[in-house]
Design a protein around this motif. Structure first.
Motif, PDB file in Angstrom:
ATOM      1  N   GLU A 231       0.529  -0.694  -0.178  1.00  0.00           N
ATOM      2  CA  GLU A 231      -0.415  -0.226  -0.013  1.00  0.00           C
ATOM      3  C   GLU A 231       0.752   1.232  -0.350  1.00  0.00           C
ATOM      4  O   GLU A 231       1.813   0.999   0.463  1.00  0.00           O
ATOM      5  CB  GLU A 231      -0.533   0.128   1.370  1.00  0.00           C
ATOM      6  CG  GLU A 231      -1.748  -1.132   1.818  1.00  0.00           C
ATOM      7  CD  GLU A 231      -3.441  -0.787   2.379  1.00  0.00           C
ATOM      8  OE1 GLU A 231      -2.933   0.560   2.750  1.00  0.00           O
ATOM      9  OE2 GLU A 231      -3.807  -2.167   2.663  1.00  0.00           O
ATOM     10  N   ARG A 236      -3.705   1.823  -3.325  1.00  0.00           N
ATOM     11  CA  ARG A 236      -4.406   0.873  -2.068  1.00  0.00           C
ATOM     12  C   ARG A 236      -4.987  -0.201  -2.166  1.00  0.00           C
ATOM     13  O   ARG A 236      -5.631  -0.785  -3.420  1.00  0.00           O
ATOM     14  CB  ARG A 236      -4.650   2.055  -0.503  1.00  0.00           C
ATOM     15  CG  ARG A 236      -6.125   1.959  -1.072  1.00  0.00           C
ATOM     16  CD  ARG A 236      -7.125   2.635   0.234  1.00  0.00           C
ATOM     17  NE  ARG A 236      -8.541   3.110  -0.364  1.00  0.00           N
ATOM     18  CZ  ARG A 236      -9.328   3.090  -0.436  1.00  0.00           C
ATOM     19  NH1 ARG A 236      -8.976   1.676  -0.880  1.00  0.00           N
ATOM     20  NH2 ARG A 236     -10.285   3.587  -1.225  1.00  0.00           N
ATOM     21  N   TYR A 238      -7.621  -2.449  -2.434  1.00  0.00           N
ATOM     22  CA  TYR A 238      -9.087  -2.598  -2.253  1.00  0.00           C
ATOM     23  C   TYR A 238      -9.683  -3.204  -1.109  1.00  0.00           C
ATOM     24  O   TYR A 238      -9.573  -3.557  -0.313  1.00  0.00           O
ATOM     25  CB  TYR A 238      -9.608  -3.302  -3.353  1.00  0.00           C
ATOM     26  CG  TYR A 238     -11.432  -3.613  -3.510  1.00  0.00           C
ATOM     27  CD1 TYR A 238     -11.881  -2.755  -4.791  1.00  0.00           C
ATOM     28  CD2 TYR A 238     -11.970  -4.871  -3.172  1.00  0.00           C
ATOM     29  CE1 TYR A 238     -13.193  -3.067  -4.640  1.00  0.00           C
ATOM     30  CE2 TYR A 238     -13.133  -4.928  -3.455  1.00  0.00           C
ATOM     31  CZ  TYR A 238     -14.047  -3.928  -4.117  1.00  0.00           C
ATOM     32  OH  TYR A 238     -15.663  -4.301  -4.457  1.00  0.00           O
ATOM     33  N   ARG A 239     -10.545  -2.308  -0.970  1.00  0.00           N
ATOM     34  CA  ARG A 239     -11.582  -2.179   0.109  1.00  0.00           C
ATOM     35  C   ARG A 239     -13.076  -2.674  -0.341  1.00  0.00           C
ATOM     36  O   ARG A 239     -13.416  -2.069  -0.831  1.00  0.00           O
ATOM     37  CB  ARG A 239     -11.097  -0.797   1.255  1.00  0.00           C
ATOM     38  CG  ARG A 239     -10.103  -0.984   1.720  1.00  0.00           C
ATOM     39  CD  ARG A 239     -10.153   0.003   2.520  1.00  0.00           C
ATOM     40  NE  ARG A 239      -8.627   0.486   2.606  1.00  0.00           N
ATOM     41  CZ  ARG A 239      -8.344   1.977   3.327  1.00  0.00           C
ATOM     42  NH1 ARG A 239      -8.897   3.273   3.336  1.00  0.00           N
ATOM     43  NH2 ARG A 239      -6.938   1.932   3.327  1.00  0.00           N
ATOM     44  N   ARG A 240     -13.861  -3.236   0.781  1.00  0.00           N
ATOM     45  CA  ARG A 240     -15.129  -3.700   0.497  1.00  0.00           C
ATOM     46  C   ARG A 240     -16.204  -2.507   0.237  1.00  0.00           C
ATOM     47  O   ARG A 240     -16.153  -1.242   1.056  1.00  0.00           O
ATOM     48  CB  ARG A 240     -15.953  -5.079   1.259  1.00  0.00           C
ATOM     49  CG  ARG A 240     -17.300  -5.593   0.967  1.00  0.00           C
ATOM     50  CD  ARG A 240     -17.829  -5.938   2.125  1.00  0.00           C
ATOM     51  NE  ARG A 240     -17.178  -7.126   2.331  1.00  0.00           N
ATOM     52  CZ  ARG A 240     -17.201  -8.318   1.394  1.00  0.00           C
ATOM     53  NH1 ARG A 240     -18.109  -8.314   1.114  1.00  0.00           N
ATOM     54  NH2 ARG A 240     -16.185  -9.033   0.965  1.00  0.00           N
ATOM     55  N   ASP A 242     -15.943  -0.205  -2.319  1.00  0.00           N
ATOM     56  CA  ASP A 242     -15.042   1.092  -3.107  1.00  0.00           C
ATOM     57  C   ASP A 242     -15.898   0.688  -4.501  1.00  0.00           C
ATOM     58  O   ASP A 242     -15.846   0.346  -4.860  1.00  0.00           O
ATOM     59  CB  ASP A 242     -13.643   0.256  -2.777  1.00  0.00           C
ATOM     60  CG  ASP A 242     -12.610   1.303  -1.681  1.00  0.00           C
ATOM     61  OD1 ASP A 242     -12.816   2.151  -1.106  1.00  0.00           O
ATOM     62  OD2 ASP A 242     -11.758   0.237  -2.178  1.00  0.00           O
ATOM     63  N   LEU A 246     -13.255   2.792  -8.794  1.00  0.00           N
ATOM     64  CA  LEU A 246     -11.360   3.651  -8.618  1.00  0.00           C
ATOM     65  C   LEU A 246     -10.977   2.455  -8.316  1.00  0.00           C
ATOM     66  O   LEU A 246      -9.432   2.641  -8.117  1.00  0.00           O
ATOM     67  CB  LEU A 246     -11.872   4.135  -7.222  1.00  0.00           C
ATOM     68  CG  LEU A 246     -12.318   5.685  -6.652  1.00  0.00           C
ATOM     69  CD1 LEU A 246     -12.422   5.329  -4.828  1.00  0.00           C
ATOM     70  CD2 LEU A 246     -12.076   6.796  -7.377  1.00  0.00           C
ATOM     71  N   VAL A 247     -11.464   1.487  -8.572  1.00  0.00           N
ATOM     72  CA  VAL A 247     -10.611   0.135  -9.236  1.00  0.00           C
ATOM     73  C   VAL A 247      -9.400   0.342 -10.198  1.00  0.00           C
ATOM     74  O   VAL A 247      -9.968   0.481 -11.195  1.00  0.00           O
ATOM     75  CB  VAL A 247     -11.508  -0.947  -9.140  1.00  0.00           C
ATOM     76  CG1 VAL A 247     -10.035  -2.023  -9.430  1.00  0.00           C
ATOM     77  CG2 VAL A 247     -12.154  -1.321  -8.086  1.00  0.00           C
ATOM     78  N   SER A 265      -6.876  -0.026  -5.333  1.00  0.00           N
ATOM     79  CA  SER A 265      -8.054   1.336  -5.571  1.00  0.00           C
ATOM     80  C   SER A 265      -7.420   2.287  -5.934  1.00  0.00           C
ATOM     81  O   SER A 265      -6.416   2.541  -4.972  1.00  0.00           O
ATOM     82  CB  SER A 265      -9.351   1.346  -4.934  1.00  0.00           C
ATOM     83  OG  SER A 265      -9.954   0.198  -4.860  1.00  0.00           O
ATOM     84  N   ARG A 266      -7.701   3.417  -6.709  1.00  0.00           N
ATOM     85  CA  ARG A 266      -7.141   5.135  -6.660  1.00  0.00           C
ATOM     86  C   ARG A 266      -6.887   5.231  -5.704  1.00  0.00           C
ATOM     87  O   ARG A 266      -8.296   4.977  -4.979  1.00  0.00           O
ATOM     88  CB  ARG A 266      -7.422   5.190  -7.870  1.00  0.00           C
ATOM     89  CG  ARG A 266      -7.072   4.652  -9.173  1.00  0.00           C
ATOM     90  CD  ARG A 266      -6.699   5.888 -10.233  1.00  0.00           C
ATOM     91  NE  ARG A 266      -6.561   4.907 -11.581  1.00  0.00           N
ATOM     92  CZ  ARG A 266      -5.596   4.766 -11.643  1.00  0.00           C
ATOM     93  NH1 ARG A 266      -4.828   5.295 -11.224  1.00  0.00           N
ATOM     94  NH2 ARG A 266      -5.379   3.579 -12.611  1.00  0.00           N
ATOM     95  N   ASP A 267      -5.920   5.867  -4.257  1.00  0.00           N
ATOM     96  CA  ASP A 267      -6.726   7.665  -3.220  1.00  0.00           C
ATOM     97  C   ASP A 267      -6.208   8.955  -4.388  1.00  0.00           C
ATOM     98  O   ASP A 267      -5.348   8.730  -3.954  1.00  0.00           O
ATOM     99  CB  ASP A 267      -5.992   6.468  -2.626  1.00  0.00           C
ATOM    100  CG  ASP A 267      -6.056   7.821  -1.668  1.00  0.00           C
ATOM    101  OD1 ASP A 267      -6.699   8.580  -1.425  1.00  0.00           O
ATOM    102  OD2 ASP A 267      -5.892   7.355  -0.546  1.00  0.00           O
TER     103      ASP A 267
END
Length: 337
Positions: A231, A236, A238-240, A242, A246-247, A265-267
Motif C-alpha cells: 500500500e 491502496r 481494494y476495500r469492500r 469501494d 476507483l478500481v 483502488s486509486r486514492d
C-alpha cells in the motif's frame, strides 16, 4: 561424491593452472562475433572412443586376414573401413557450412539462469541431424547440451542457459557446437565467442517489504503513512464498498490472469499531495547488496501496482514515472551500481 573428489583433485593438480592459462590465451584468440559461419578453418574433428575401438577392431581383422589368408576377412575389413571413412566425411559436412547467430539476450535477475537463444541456419539441400550446443565453461563442469536438427535450407533455434555469478553486465561465455552424426565414431566441434553482453539485475528481496512512506510534493507538508505490504498513497488495496470507478482495472486484469485476487483502488486525493521515492537511505540494512536487493523489490512492487515512483541511489536520481521503460531504467541503474 566421486565427481566432487575428481573436481577437487583437478583443482589442486599442478597442471590445472597451466591448463587454465592456456585456455584463457587460446580463447582470447577467437574473434568476437554474434554470427559465425562454420568452415574448414574453425571446425575440428577427432575420433571418439568408439572410433578408436573400431580402428583397433579393424587392425585385428586385417592381421587375422593376412595371417590366415581369409578373403572374406579382407572383404569385411575393407567394407567396415570404407564405411568409417564415409562416416567421417558425412560427420564433418554435417557441421561445416552451418551459420550460428545469437539473438540479443534479455536481462535476467541474479540467481536465475540466463537463457541464450541461438539460431542455426543452413542453405544446404539436405537436412543436418544431431547438432548440439552448450556453454564451453572451464572444463570442470558437465556440459548441458541442447540438441536440434536443422532442416534443409531452413533454420532451427535452440536455447542454452548459464548462471552469471554476480549482477551487472556480463559477456556471453564461449559456446561450443558439436555433432557425432551418423556413426558416432568421430566428434566434430567448434568454439564460438559471441560479442553480445547480458545485463543481470540484482536479486529482489523476498518477501518484499512494504513500500516506504511517500514524500510531500513541493510546497506540501506532512508525510504519508504506509498502511501495510503493497500500500502506498495513490493506490491502496481494494476495500469492500469501494466504487468500481476507483478500481485499477489494468492491474485487476493482470491479477486475474495470474490467478490472484489482488485488486487495488486509486486514492487520488493523497496521490496529489505525495510522491514515492525509493531511496537507498530508506533501505536500512547493513550490507550494500542487501539494500540494493530491497530497492529492487520495491521497484518491482511499485511497478506492479502501477505507481509513479522515483529512484535515488549513489548520487543518481531518476524522476518519478511509471511504465515498462521506467522500470527497466531503474533496474539497469541498480544492476550497474
Amino acid at each position: 561424491m566421486r565427481a566432487g573428489w575428481r573436481g577437487t583433485l583437478a583443482a589442486i593438480s599442478p597442471w590445472a593452472a597451466l591448463r587454465r592459462r592456456f585456455r584463457t590465451w587460446w580463447q582470447a584468440r577467437l574473434p568476437l562475433s554474434d554470427t559465425l559461419t562454420l568452415t574448414q578453418r574453425n571446425v575440428y574433428i577427432l575420433p571418439t572412443a568408439s572410433g578408436w575401438m573400431l580402428a583397433l577392431t579393424l587392425l585385428v581383422l586385417l592381421v587375422a586376414s593376412i595371417n590366415y589368408q581369409l578373403n572374406l576377412g579382407y572383404l569385411l575389413t575393407f567394407l567396415l573401413a570404407g564405411s568409417a571413412v564415409v562416416g567421417m566425411h558425412i560427420c564433418h559436412a554435417n557441421l561445416r557450412g552451418l551459420t550460428l547467430h545469437l539473438n540479443a539476450p534479455e536481462p535476467h535477475f541474479l540467481g536465475s539462469a540466463a537463457a541464450i537463444e541461438v539460431q542455426l541456419s543452413s542453405d544446404r539441400k539436405s537436412a543436418r541431424y544431431g547438432v548440439a550446443l552448450s556453454v564451453h565453461g572451464d572444463g570442470s563442469e558437465t556440459h548441458h547440451w541442447a540438441w536440434t536438427d536443422v532442416p534443409a535450407q531452413g533454420t532451427s533455434t535452440v536455447q542454452i542457459a548459464f548462471k552469471p555469478p554476480r549482477r551487472g553486465l556480463h559477456r556471453i561465455p564461449t559456446l561450443t557446437a558439436e555433432t557425432r552424426f551418423p556413426l558416432g565414431t568421430f566428434r566434430v566441434w567448434t568454439y564460438w565467442r559471441p560479442a553480445a553482453q547480458v545485463l543481470v539485475y540484482p536479486t529482489p528481496e523476498t518477501p518484499a517489504p512494504p513500500l516506504p512512506a511517500g514524500e510531500p510534493r513541493g510546497g506540501g507538508t506532512g508525510s504519508a503513512q504506509s498502511q501495510g505490504i503493497g500500500e502506498f498513497d495513490g493506490v491502496r488495496a481494494y476495500r469492500r464498498g469501494d466504487p468500481l470507478k476507483l478500481v485499477v482495472w489494468k492491474k485487476a486484469a493482470k491479477s486475474l490472469a495470474t490467478g490472484t485476487d489482488d485488486l487495488v483502488s486509486r486514492d487520488a486525493q493523497q496521490a496529489q499531495r505525495h510522491e514515492l521515492w525509493l531511496d537507498m537511505n530508506l533501505a536500512t540494512l547493513q550490507y550494500p547488496e542487501a539494500r540494493i536487493s530491497r530497492l529492487t523489490a520495491w521497484v518491482l512492487q511499485a511497478d506492479r501496482l502501477g505507481l509513479d515512483y522515483g529512484l535515488r541511489v549513489a548520487g543518481t536520481e531518476i524522476a518519478p514515472d511509471t511504465g515498462a521503460a521506467h522500470r527497466r531504467r531503474c533496474l539497469e541503474t541498480l544492476a550497474l551500481l
